[in-house]
Motif scaffolding. Structure first.
Motif, PDB file in Angstrom:
ATOM      1  N   GLU A 237      35.881  33.793  12.120  1.00 51.47           N
ATOM      2  CA  GLU A 237      35.712  32.537  11.395  1.00 51.47           C
ATOM      3  C   GLU A 237      35.528  31.368  12.357  1.00 51.47           C
ATOM      4  OE1 GLU A 237      35.230  32.301   8.314  1.00 51.47           O
ATOM      5  OE2 GLU A 237      35.853  34.267   7.606  1.00 51.47           O
ATOM      6  N   ALA A 238      36.260  31.388  13.471  1.00 52.51           N
ATOM      7  CA  ALA A 238      36.124  30.300  14.441  1.00 52.51           C
ATOM      8  C   ALA A 238      34.718  30.269  15.028  1.00 52.51           C
ATOM      9  CB  ALA A 238      37.166  30.459  15.549  1.00 52.51           C
ATOM     10  N   LEU A 239      34.185  31.459  15.340  1.00 56.27           N
ATOM     11  CA  LEU A 239      32.841  31.519  15.907  1.00 56.27           C
ATOM     12  C   LEU A 239      31.795  31.136  14.862  1.00 56.27           C
ATOM     13  CD1 LEU A 239      31.308  32.238  18.509  1.00 56.27           C
ATOM     14  CD2 LEU A 239      31.083  34.575  17.634  1.00 56.27           C
ATOM     15  N   VAL A 240      31.997  31.540  13.622  1.00 57.56           N
ATOM     16  CA  VAL A 240      31.044  31.189  12.570  1.00 57.56           C
ATOM     17  C   VAL A 240      31.117  29.694  12.253  1.00 57.56           C
ATOM     18  CG1 VAL A 240      30.366  31.617  10.170  1.00 57.56           C
ATOM     19  CG2 VAL A 240      31.024  33.525  11.640  1.00 57.56           C
ATOM     20  N   ASP A 241      32.305  29.097  12.377  1.00 60.12           N
ATOM     21  CA  ASP A 241      32.410  27.635  12.247  1.00 60.12           C
ATOM     22  C   ASP A 241      31.492  26.956  13.266  1.00 60.12           C
ATOM     23  OD1 ASP A 241      34.253  27.730  10.199  1.00 60.12           O
ATOM     24  OD2 ASP A 241      35.998  27.467  11.510  1.00 60.12           O
ATOM     25  N   GLU A 242      31.530  27.473  14.482  1.00 61.52           N
ATOM     26  CA  GLU A 242      30.678  26.916  15.537  1.00 61.52           C
ATOM     27  C   GLU A 242      29.202  27.126  15.193  1.00 61.52           C
ATOM     28  OE1 GLU A 242      31.503  27.225  20.048  1.00 61.52           O
ATOM     29  OE2 GLU A 242      30.111  28.881  19.616  1.00 61.52           O
ATOM     30  N   ALA A 243      28.873  28.318  14.692  1.00 63.62           N
ATOM     31  CA  ALA A 243      27.483  28.594  14.327  1.00 63.62           C
ATOM     32  C   ALA A 243      27.029  27.699  13.184  1.00 63.62           C
ATOM     33  CB  ALA A 243      27.333  30.071  13.939  1.00 63.62           C
ATOM     34  N   ALA A 244      27.907  27.489  12.213  1.00 64.86           N
ATOM     35  CA  ALA A 244      27.555  26.625  11.089  1.00 64.86           C
ATOM     36  C   ALA A 244      27.273  25.202  11.571  1.00 64.86           C
ATOM     37  CB  ALA A 244      28.673  26.626  10.054  1.00 64.86           C
ATOM     38  N   GLU A 245      28.098  24.716  12.492  1.00 62.81           N
ATOM     39  CA  GLU A 245      27.894  23.359  13.003  1.00 62.81           C
ATOM     40  C   GLU A 245      26.563  23.249  13.743  1.00 62.81           C
ATOM     41  OE1 GLU A 245      29.949  20.204  16.159  1.00 62.81           O
ATOM     42  OE2 GLU A 245      30.991  22.047  15.598  1.00 62.81           O
TER      43      GLU A 245
END
Length: 742
Positions: A397-405
């Motif tokens: 989730e942390a990495l996908v948060d970064e990808a979403a941003e």
């Protein structure tokens, strides 16, 4: 030399595969043979069996694409021994092409990715069976006898053989070895409280209860399920779908294709007024995706990254509870607490690798690895399953948060692609992959040409339409296990009409996702790659008491339902027909999730009640349209109850520790499929393949696949090796084939 007598009980697909191996081995034998093969089939459907009968309704489809069906061992099968000449072992695809050349019948004009009619598979099985029988009969010393008769019992004889008894009590043959290939059956409804009540009610009133939908051609009597009647189907899986098509297209209805590719149903007037479909989840099995892996299965089928056999072994060491299951020492796991969190992690990995590309997937693996290895080492620390799922998904989730941003910033025009370096993953590759997945190659190419102009690019993204109804940002496409298995929001409906509309909307999305394929659509890739491609890993976790008793019950009751819905659904062509029938109104899905059945003595009808939708739907005829699990004690046919009574076999039981034992219904078998008798001895004269092993083993069903070293053929080879070894023992009347070793 005394003849070695082999009795094969059941002449369906597995028998056809067995005859391939017998024919190839017998033809290549170095010395003389003396072998009598007696094949018994209750319905005389030699080669196809009842389920794949060539005489069944033409509306039923095989749940496997043409290119994934074989009838014989090929070069991929390890330890296969001699192979038949290639022209004698066509795959289903090759057989259909030859048949099309001979007949011109369009039903045989298929490509590898097409879904064949089930009766076509039956025709091919019958043809191959006959071919292998001819080959065997040409070998000196080999005789093959076909018996259209029902085997009802086996009896121990003083000379060490087994008497094979048929329905009329006739002792047909004294066999040295019996191979049980009985396939699917059904269970006696009188042994199950709800079914027994339904049957009693039907006997006393005008309603009709059909305890098993198969064989379809015999399920409904003259005048039943016709105009003026309403049919209720318990179960919305593949059997329920077969019933729907049998009562619509099978009654003369037709489907007209519209310009947009959708179908419209044209009734014949011979259908029932409605077919009420209901189940615990209120959902059909999800549409099987277009199989893009078929072009190169060895390279494209998924190999586990987190969900591996080594991971299961590690969890057994860190969290398994020591137990004795039969004579086997086992460290039992809790599927929900130990295995399921890793399944969700594997699905999330596949989902995001598909959505954002290989480089992002590799970065995700690196991010997750420390927590994953810690989980394997501590087994979840005794925490609840949902806690462990959140633990393993936290780095995701942390990495996908970064990808979403980053990715969503580029898509919205607020972040230039040139400024996305230094992330540890290739942002440009992720954006390009996202565009390709969401919009398709043609639109993605046009959008990519605008990347140097962020404002124009963002405007074009906003204006573009996803053919698969994907959200147009990463934030809107977060992986969720809950949404995977419950795609219709429970808060989105309160009435029958609202549920019908919500389900139709989901079926539209599901159809589009399946059409996108199992390598490009994130959700379909995750489900197919884990629950289908990694079945062998699941078997490692479950087989031979790998789970403790309560967890094993939970696995079969809950997770097998998820497995079937996620990856064992019907073809796109079939599901488009189901959508058309719902829109037409013949199929009624308004009962929704959690529906139940009550009886109404005043009207003499069953009533389906929608507990979540408020629907009240009287029906004249109730069909149990679920595949019955194998249950030796309660089988409607006599052979397994009789074998239990004689003590020749016994049911397998997973011992409970402080909870009741769990006996799924299958038989106690060794790893090489020999039964453990009531006295604990192993009877190596008997081998049982297929449904009787369900319970002690996981997912032993399935058609043989080509070029796969398929488990179905490996199971047959396991029997073959033992059978030929026993040939010498059979020639010696004093030799014992009953042992005390499990």
């Amino acid at each position: 030399m005394r003849s070695n007598r082999l009795a094969i009980v059941g002449a369906g697909p597995s028998c056809t595969y067995v005859l391939d191996r017998l024919a190839a081995t017998a033809r290549a034998a170095a010395g003389p043979l003396s072998l009598d093969v007696h094949i018994f089939d209750r319905g005389g459907q030699f080669g196809a069996g009842q389920v794949h009968s060539p005489d069944q309704p033409v509306t039923s489809f095989l749940n496997r694409i043409v290119g994934q069906v074989a009838f014989a061992a090929d070069e991929s099968v390890e330890g296969a021994g001699p192979l038949l000449p290639k022209e004698d072992r066509p795959t289903l695809l090759e057989w259909c092409r030859l048949r099309y050349e001979e007949t011109g019948d369009p039903v045989f004009d298929v490509a590898a990715e097409h879904w064949p009619k089930r009766y076509v598979h039956g025709l091919a099985l019958r043809d191959q069976f006959q071919r292998y029988v001819r080959m065997l009969r040409e070998v000196p010393g080999v005789n093959v006898h076909l018996h259209q008769a029902e085997v009802t019992d086996l009896e121990d004889l003083e000379d060490g053989r087994l008497a094979v008894l048929t329905g009329d009590g006739e002792r047909v043959v004294d066999a040295d070895h019996v191979l049980m290939l009985t396939g699917h059956s059904s269970n006696d409804p009188a042994r199950y409280p709800s079914q027994a009540e339904w049957r009693r009610f039907a006997d006393e009133h005008r309603a009709v209860f059909v305890p098993s939908a198969y064989p379809l051609e015999a399920a409904f009597g003259p005048g039943e399920a016709g105009p003026g009647t309403k049919v209720g189907c318990v179960g919305m899986g593949l059997t329920g779908i077969d019933v729907i098509l049998h009562l619509s297209e099978g009654r003369g209805g037709t489907f007209d294709e519209q310009p947009d590719g959708s179908l419209v149903y044209r009734p014949s007037g011979l259908e029932p007024d409605s077919v009420v479909m209901f189940s615990r989840a209120g959902l059909f099995t999800f549409a099987r995706p277009y199989n893009a892996k078929e072009r190169d299965p060895r390279r494209l089928e998924h190999r586990g990254v987190f969900l591996t056999e080594e991971a299961v072994r590690s969890l057994r060491l860190s969290a398994g509870t020591p137990a004795t299951v039969g004579r086997r020492s086992q460290r039992q796991l809790d599927f929900r607490a130990h295995v399921f969190p890793v399944i969700v992690l594997e699905m999330a990995y596949l989902y995001y690798r598909t959505l954002l590309g290989e480089d992002f997937g590799a970065r995700l693996v690196r991010a997750v690895l420390p927590e994953y290895e810690a989980f394997l080492a501590d087994g979840g620390r005794g925490q609840a399953s949902d806690v462990s799922v959140r633990r393993l998904l936290a780095p995701v989730e942390a990495l996908v948060d970064e990808a979403a941003e980053v990715v969503d910033g580029v898509l919205a025009g607020g972040r230039p692609l040139a400024g996305t370096g230094g992330l540890g993953w290739d942002a440009e590759a992720a954006v390009l992959r996202f565009l390709d997945v969401v919009f398709g190659p043609e639109q993605a190419s046009a959008l990519t040409g605008l990347l140097d102009d962020p404002e124009a690019f963002a405007a074009a993204v906003r204006a573009a339409r996803s053919p698969w109804r994907h959200a147009k940002d990463v934030a809107g496409q977060r992986f969720s296990w809950e949404r995977s298995i419950r795609p219709v929001d429970r808060h989105s409906f309160t009435t029958p009409e609202e549920y019908r509309d919500a389900l139709l909307d989901f079926l539209d999305v599901d159809h589009r996702w399946a059409a996108q394929d199992n390598l490009t659509n994130p959700a379909k890739t995750a489900a197919d790659g884990v629950w289908r491609d990694l079945r062998d890993v699941l078997a490692t976790a479950v087989d031979f008491g790998g789970l403790h008793a309560a967890s094993h019950r939970d696995f079969l009751d809950v997770f097998m339902r998820h497995h079937n819905r996620l990856c064992n659904g019907a073809a796109l062509e079939v599901m488009e027909k189901i959508r058309a029938l719902i829109r037409h109104g013949l199929v009624d899905v308004s009962a929704g999730p959690g529906a139940d059945v009550v009886t109404d003595a005043a009207t003499g009808r069953f009533v389906v009640r929608g507990t979540a939708t408020g629907a009240v739907l009287p029906v004249d005829l109730l069909v149990d349209s679920r595949v019955h699990p194998f249950d030796a004690e309660n089988d409607v046919l006599p052979v397994y109850p009789n074998l239990l009574r004689r003590g020749i076999v016994r049911k397998w039981s997973n011992p409970g520790a402080g909870v009741p034992d769990f006996a799924p219904g299958g038989l106690d078998l060794t790893e090489d499929f020999h039964p453990v008798r009531a006295d604990g001895e192993v009877d190596r004269r008997i081998t049982l393949l297929g449904p009787p092993s369900e319970g002690v083993m996981f997912f032993q069903l399935g058609a043989l696949r080509p070029n796969q070293n398929h488990h179905v053929m490996q199971d047959i080879l396991c029997w073959m090796r033992g059978f030929w070894k026993q040939d010498a023992a059979a020639a010696d009347p004093g030799g014992s084939l009953i042992t005390t070793g499990v």
